[in-house]
Write a protein that holds these residues in place. Structure first.
Motif, PDB file in Angstrom:
ATOM      1  N   SER A 116     -10.366  -2.459   5.300  1.00  0.00           N
ATOM      2  CA  SER A 116      -9.941  -2.336   6.701  1.00  0.00           C
ATOM      3  C   SER A 116     -11.098  -1.907   7.597  1.00  0.00           C
TER       4      SER A 116
ATOM      5  N   GLN B 292      -6.803   7.912   9.145  1.00  0.00           N
ATOM      6  CA  GLN B 292      -5.430   7.433   9.034  1.00  0.00           C
ATOM      7  C   GLN B 292      -4.363   8.477   9.342  1.00  0.00           C
TER       8      GLN B 292
ATOM      9  N   TYR C 156      -0.114  -0.728  11.051  1.00  0.00           N
ATOM     10  CA  TYR C 156      -0.881   0.383  10.490  1.00  0.00           C
ATOM     11  C   TYR C 156      -1.511   1.233  11.606  1.00  0.00           C
ATOM     12  N   PHE C 157      -1.957   0.548  12.673  1.00  0.00           N
ATOM     13  CA  PHE C 157      -2.768   1.225  13.684  1.00  0.00           C
ATOM     14  C   PHE C 157      -2.175   0.989  15.072  1.00  0.00           C
TER      15      PHE C 157
ATOM     16  N   ASN D  63      -8.575   2.318  -6.057  1.00  0.00           N
ATOM     17  CA  ASN D  63      -8.317   1.181  -5.170  1.00  0.00           C
ATOM     18  C   ASN D  63      -9.613   0.614  -4.611  1.00  0.00           C
ATOM     19  N   HIS D  64     -10.665   1.420  -4.629  1.00  0.00           N
ATOM     20  CA  HIS D  64     -11.929   1.024  -4.004  1.00  0.00           C
ATOM     21  C   HIS D  64     -12.977   0.629  -5.037  1.00  0.00           C
TER      22      HIS D  64
ATOM     23  N   TRP E  19       0.866  -1.180   0.000  1.00  0.00           N
ATOM     24  CA  TRP E  19       0.000   0.000   0.000  1.00  0.00           C
ATOM     25  C   TRP E  19       0.903   1.231   0.000  1.00  0.00           C
TER      26      TRP E  19
HETATM   27  C1  LIG Z   1      -4.417   0.081   6.527  1.00  0.00           C
HETATM   28  C2  LIG Z   1      -4.137   0.359   5.112  1.00  0.00           C
HETATM   29  O1  LIG Z   1      -3.473   1.564   5.008  1.00  0.00           O
HETATM   30  C3  LIG Z   1      -5.425   0.381   4.331  1.00  0.00           C
HETATM   31  O2  LIG Z   1      -6.144   1.471   4.726  1.00  0.00           O
HETATM   32  C4  LIG Z   1      -5.197   0.389   2.871  1.00  0.00           C
HETATM   33  O3  LIG Z   1      -4.761  -0.854   2.474  1.00  0.00           O
HETATM   34  C5  LIG Z   1      -6.479   0.651   2.172  1.00  0.00           C
HETATM   35  O4  LIG Z   1      -7.511   0.180   2.576  1.00  0.00           O
HETATM   36  C6  LIG Z   1      -6.454   1.486   0.965  1.00  0.00           C
HETATM   37  O5  LIG Z   1      -7.678   1.625   0.378  1.00  0.00           O
END
Ligand SMILES: C[C@H](O)[C@@H](O)[C@@H](O)C(=O)CO
Length: 543
Positions: free
Chosen positions: A396, A301, A420-421, A499-500, A88
């Motif tokens: 996600s 994010q 990521y989180f 991407n969506h 990503w």
């Molecule tokens: C956690 C990642 O950054 C995701 O938010 C990412 O893979 C996405 O979903 C992008 O659309």
């Protein structure tokens, strides 16, 4: 093709902004670049990486906009350039450089679900499309298949690639039943007359330039943005009492939802993280009500991720009609018995689509709970004796439990991956139920809004196969196994500008086709250029 250094390709690779993600995913990128380079060298070309591995950061990605600008500053603008992706990535890291690059551009991703590299490339393709930058695109598992090799050869010799796009049909050249057209147009006219408010909690998420609809284009559809702040959301969370948060959680537990709690805040989901998410859920609805928003998007994010838990559980709940009640401070139930469509990652293209779909489906007598997913990956699978390409849609957050097998009973909440989180928070995870869907994507191209849409089928796979697919990707996230009718993998990849992908269920096959036609007419009436993709019955057929 025109070139700087003879038969040399410059390679760049954009990454995440989060160091932990870049470090974790570097090994896959390194391997992919090796395979790609071997394939290119077979044609007598060489590959020069425009930026080195950074031994202090322990990865070799472009990880900021400034770095991207500096890397491109030293690239000969006429040289053929490949953007290679297996993770990503944030498109804005390289968008600036790509806007002034004059040589041919090729985006390439490895056909792997391990990390969201295909997702990253599709986002970049959407950004390049919106920015009006010419590019070609390719994907491959081992970089030795015919589709990839032929495409690469074509690009090396001509600077562009031609794709089979015979699955696309312009709405303006199609004839649909008058009744469907009238329904769609009347619905859109009334939506446009009333106008709608899209609450945007901090615009622009993860470099997704494609997800931002310029106001001038948006206004023509009757949608207007209310620019909201995630700081205000956090402040509102502090006003929510423990008792109110507990009530939301108890409602979910009573419905049968499972929370996979542990005790280690760093790696596990904890009850206190979930309760904080319940506070965010209440706060989001209260702010939406304060500004009379018809749909909202929390980007989470950036900004919020450093302050509090992930927004995913919140998003999934908002997208569902059957959700825990939320009351104003004065005690009035807000958005009672309705979903409050939420667009994940403040993807405004998805927000517009989501509200149109939710309201239109109601008019058509169906429940219109919908969500976006990432187009993450896919493989062929034998479904009821038929070898079909089954996409793996995964997101996600934001999937409503109405989409899952067994609804809330089939839903669980897992801790978001720590890379990521950092502050955790749970997902709203489940397996999407079999049935017919209408899929769609709104995007910006040539400074106008476009919408691709078609009909698909969500298929049931054996649980072992679902688990295998989850384990090959991100097992914490909600999953959908989708077959897109009349569209091959490569047609879809070459065409899709994001991407969506947006998905909504219809009651049965014929109603999916009918709803798809009506939605197309509605989008057209909103001034959006519409394209049918794949098999859509343009006339009424018996199911
Ligand atoms: C956690 C990642 O950054 C995701 O938010 C990412 O893979 C996405 O979903 C992008 O659309």
């Amino acid at each position: 093709m025109k070139q700087g250094v003879l038969k040399q390709i410059v390679l760049v690779s954009s990454g995440d902004l989060r160091l932990s993600a870049n470090q974790n995913c570097w090994a896959a990128q390194f391997q992919m670049e090796g395979n790609l380079t071997t394939a290119i060298e077979k044609f007598g070309w060489t590959v020069k990486r425009a930026h080195p591995y950074n031994s202090t950061k322990k990865h070799g990605f472009i990880d900021s906009q400034r770095m991207g600008m500096d890397v491109f500053h030293d690239i000969d603008p006429n040289q053929p350039l490949i953007v290679a992706e297996s993770v990503w990535q944030y498109s804005h890291h390289i968008l600036a450089g790509l806007t002034t690059h004059k040589g041919p551009i090729l985006t390439v991703a490895n056909w792997s679900g391990q990390w969201p590299g295909l997702v990253g490339m599709l986002n970049l393709n959407g950004c390049l499309t919106k920015a009006g930058i010419n590019y070609s695109t390719l994907w491959s598992e081992n970089f030795d298949d015919d589709f990839f090799t032929d495409g690469l050869q074509e690009w090396l010799s001509t600077g562009k690639i031609s794709y089979d796009q015979s699955h696309v049909k312009s709405f303006s050249l199609s004839k649909i039943p008058l009744a469907d057209e009238k329904k769609g147009r009347a619905f859109a006219r009334s939506l446009k007359n009333r106008k709608a408010i899209m609450g945007v909690f901090d615009e622009g998420c993860m470099g997704m330039y494609n997800a931002i609809i310029p106001d001038e284009l948006l206004h023509k559809t009757g949608f207007f943005k209310e620019r909201l702040s995630q700081s205000a959301l956090y402040a509102a969370m502090l006003q929510v009492t423990e008792k109110e948060a507990e009530a939301v959680l108890n409602w979910l537990i009573k419905k049968g939802m499972k929370f996979n709690w542990g005790t280690n805040e760093q790696t596990e989901l904890t009850k206190s993280q979930t309760l904080e998410q319940c506070k965010m859920y209440i706060a989001a609805v209260r702010i939406a009500d304060e500004f009379s928003c018809d749909t909202i998007g929390i980007q989470y994010q950036q900004g919020l991720k450093d302050l509090t838990v992930a927004s995913d559980l919140v998003e999934g709940l908002l997208n569902n009609e059957d959700r825990p009640p939320v009351y104003s401070i004065e005690g009035k139930e807000l958005y009672a018995k309705q979903a409050l469509p939420h667009f994940n990652e403040v993807d405004e293209c998805a927000g517009l689509d989501s509200l149109v779909t939710y309201k239109l489906w109601k008019e058509l007598g169906m429940t219109g709970e919908n969500t976006l997913h990432d187009i993450r990956w896919g493989e062929n699978y034998n479904v009821e004796g038929l070898n079909q390409f089954v996409w793996l849609f995964l997101i996600s957050g934001a999937a409503p439990s109405a989409h899952f097998i067994d609804g809330y009973k089939g839903a669980s909440s897992d801790r978001q991956p720590a890379m990521y989180f950092r502050l955790g928070g749970g997902t709203l995870k489940g397996i999407s139920k079999p049935g017919f869907i209408v899929w769609s994507r709104v995007y910006v191209c040539d400074n106008a809004l476009h919408c691709d849409l078609g009909v698909g089928e969500v298929v049931a796979l054996p649980i072992e196969e679902t688990n295998r697919r989850w384990n090959e990707t991100t097992p914490e996230w909600p999953i959908m196994h989708a077959v897109l009718k009349g569209i091959s993998r490569d047609q879809m990849m070459a065409r899709h500008k994001a991407n969506h992908i947006q998905v909504v269920y219809a009651n049965y096959e014929a109603s999916a086709h009918e709803a798809c036609r009506v939605k197309a007419a509605a989008m057209d009436e909103l001034g959006i250029t519409v394209h049918f993709c794949g098999e859509v019955n343009l006339i009424k057929k018996r199911s």
